[in-house]
Design a protein around this motif. Sequence first.
Motif, short mmCIF file in Angstrom:
data_model
loop_
_atom_site.label_atom_id
_atom_site.label_comp_id
_atom_site.label_asym_id
_atom_site.label_seq_id
_atom_site.Cartn_x
_atom_site.Cartn_y
_atom_site.Cartn_z
N ARG A 92 16.31 24.52 -11.38
CA ARG A 92 15.08 23.88 -11.84
C ARG A 92 15.06 23.75 -13.36
O ARG A 92 15.56 24.64 -14.06
CB ARG A 92 13.86 24.69 -11.38
CG ARG A 92 13.73 24.77 -9.88
CD ARG A 92 12.74 25.84 -9.45
NE ARG A 92 11.37 25.54 -9.81
CZ ARG A 92 10.52 24.86 -9.05
NH1 ARG A 92 10.91 24.42 -7.87
NH2 ARG A 92 9.29 24.64 -9.44
N THR A 93 14.46 22.68 -13.86
CA THR A 93 14.34 22.53 -15.31
C THR A 93 13.35 23.55 -15.85
O THR A 93 12.54 24.12 -15.12
CB THR A 93 13.84 21.11 -15.68
OG1 THR A 93 12.55 20.91 -15.10
CG2 THR A 93 14.82 20.04 -15.22
N LEU A 94 13.40 23.76 -17.14
CA LEU A 94 12.50 24.70 -17.80
C LEU A 94 11.08 24.16 -17.93
O LEU A 94 10.16 24.90 -18.30
CB LEU A 94 13.05 25.09 -19.17
CG LEU A 94 14.37 25.86 -19.13
CD1 LEU A 94 14.90 26.08 -20.55
CD2 LEU A 94 14.20 27.19 -18.41
N THR A 95 10.88 22.88 -17.63
CA THR A 95 9.54 22.28 -17.73
C THR A 95 8.78 22.28 -16.40
O THR A 95 7.66 21.81 -16.35
CB THR A 95 9.64 20.83 -18.25
OG1 THR A 95 10.49 20.08 -17.38
CG2 THR A 95 10.18 20.80 -19.67
N LYS A 96 9.38 22.83 -15.34
CA LYS A 96 8.68 22.90 -14.06
C LYS A 96 7.46 23.80 -14.18
O LYS A 96 7.50 24.82 -14.86
CB LYS A 96 9.61 23.43 -12.96
CG LYS A 96 10.74 22.50 -12.58
CD LYS A 96 10.26 21.31 -11.79
CE LYS A 96 9.89 21.73 -10.39
NZ LYS A 96 9.40 20.63 -9.58
N GLU A 97 6.36 23.43 -13.51
CA GLU A 97 5.13 24.21 -13.63
C GLU A 97 5.21 25.57 -12.91
O GLU A 97 4.53 26.51 -13.31
CB GLU A 97 3.94 23.41 -13.10
CG GLU A 97 4.00 23.13 -11.61
CD GLU A 97 2.80 22.35 -11.09
OE1 GLU A 97 1.67 22.66 -11.47
OE2 GLU A 97 3.02 21.42 -10.30
N VAL A 98 6.01 25.66 -11.87
CA VAL A 98 6.16 26.90 -11.12
C VAL A 98 7.65 27.27 -11.12
O VAL A 98 8.50 26.43 -10.89
CB VAL A 98 5.65 26.73 -9.67
CG1 VAL A 98 5.82 28.00 -8.87
CG2 VAL A 98 4.19 26.29 -9.67
N PHE A 99 7.95 28.51 -11.39
CA PHE A 99 9.33 29.02 -11.42
C PHE A 99 10.27 28.18 -12.30
O PHE A 99 11.34 27.76 -11.86
CB PHE A 99 9.91 29.14 -10.01
CG PHE A 99 9.07 29.96 -9.08
CD1 PHE A 99 8.87 31.32 -9.31
CD2 PHE A 99 8.46 29.39 -7.97
CE1 PHE A 99 8.09 32.08 -8.46
CE2 PHE A 99 7.67 30.15 -7.11
CZ PHE A 99 7.48 31.51 -7.36
N PRO A 100 9.89 27.92 -13.56
CA PRO A 100 10.78 27.16 -14.45
C PRO A 100 12.11 27.87 -14.61
O PRO A 100 12.15 29.09 -14.76
CB PRO A 100 10.00 27.10 -15.77
CG PRO A 100 9.01 28.22 -15.70
CD PRO A 100 8.70 28.42 -14.26
N GLY A 101 13.20 27.11 -14.52
CA GLY A 101 14.54 27.68 -14.67
C GLY A 101 15.05 28.42 -13.45
O GLY A 101 16.16 28.93 -13.46
N GLY A 102 14.26 28.45 -12.38
CA GLY A 102 14.67 29.14 -11.16
C GLY A 102 15.65 28.31 -10.34
O GLY A 102 16.05 27.21 -10.73
N LEU A 103 16.04 28.86 -9.21
CA LEU A 103 16.96 28.19 -8.30
C LEU A 103 16.25 27.85 -7.00
O LEU A 103 15.61 28.71 -6.39
CB LEU A 103 18.16 29.08 -8.00
CG LEU A 103 19.03 29.47 -9.19
CD1 LEU A 103 20.12 30.45 -8.75
CD2 LEU A 103 19.63 28.25 -9.86
N ASP A 104 16.36 26.60 -6.58
CA ASP A 104 15.79 26.15 -5.31
C ASP A 104 16.91 25.99 -4.29
O ASP A 104 17.95 25.41 -4.59
CB ASP A 104 15.09 24.79 -5.46
CG ASP A 104 13.66 24.91 -5.94
OD1 ASP A 104 13.02 25.93 -5.65
OD2 ASP A 104 13.19 23.96 -6.58
N LEU A 105 16.66 26.45 -3.07
CA LEU A 105 17.62 26.32 -1.99
C LEU A 105 17.28 25.13 -1.10
O LEU A 105 17.93 24.92 -0.08
CB LEU A 105 17.68 27.61 -1.16
CG LEU A 105 17.93 28.90 -1.95
CD1 LEU A 105 18.09 30.07 -0.99
CD2 LEU A 105 19.12 28.77 -2.86
#
Length: 181
Positions: free
Chosen positions: A64-77
Amino acid sequence: MTDALRDETPPLPHVVRERIQLVDARNRPCGSAWRTEMRRFHFWHRATYVVVRNARGEICVQHRTLTKEVFPGGLDLAAGGVVGAGEAEHVAARRELAEELGIRGVALRPAGGFVHAEGGNHIFGSLFLVDHDGPLTLQAEEVADAFWYTPAEALALPGVTPDTRQAVQVLLEAGLLEASP
C-alpha cells in the motif's frame, strides 16, 4: 519547470469523497454515509476482497502507498475496498480489481464471506477469487508495488493488513486456497 522536474514531483494524496453503503450488525442495508464519516464513527459497512492467484498457486500481495487512509505502507493480500452506496458487491469487486491492479475481463468467483470487527473497523467482507497470469497495472495512488507469494509465505509477512489476513485465512480454512502449492 522542465518535464523532468514535473515527473519527479510526488503525487498529491489520494482523496476520495464517496458515499458508502452502511449496514446494520446483521448486514442489512440501513443508509449511507460519506467515507470519512464511516471511518470516524466506525459504522458497519460492506467491503470486497479479491484474492488474485497465478498458475503456480501464489497470491498477489500489494504494498500500500503511504498516502492510504488506513494502514498506510501496509501489505494487502487482496484487491478490494468498500462498497459504494447502492452498489452490488460483485460490481464493487470488479471495479476495485480494475482500479488497483488493472485486471479486467476475468472470471470473478464468489468465495463466501466473513465478518471483521477489529481496530474500529466493522466490515462484512465478500470474498472472490480470480486466476490471473497476465500483467498488472498498478494504481499509483493506492498500490506502490506488487509481489507474488504462496498463501503461507504471504501470511508470514510483517505488516499484513488484518482484514486481508483474515480473508486469506478464511479461504485456506474453506479449502479454496492451498497454503503451499
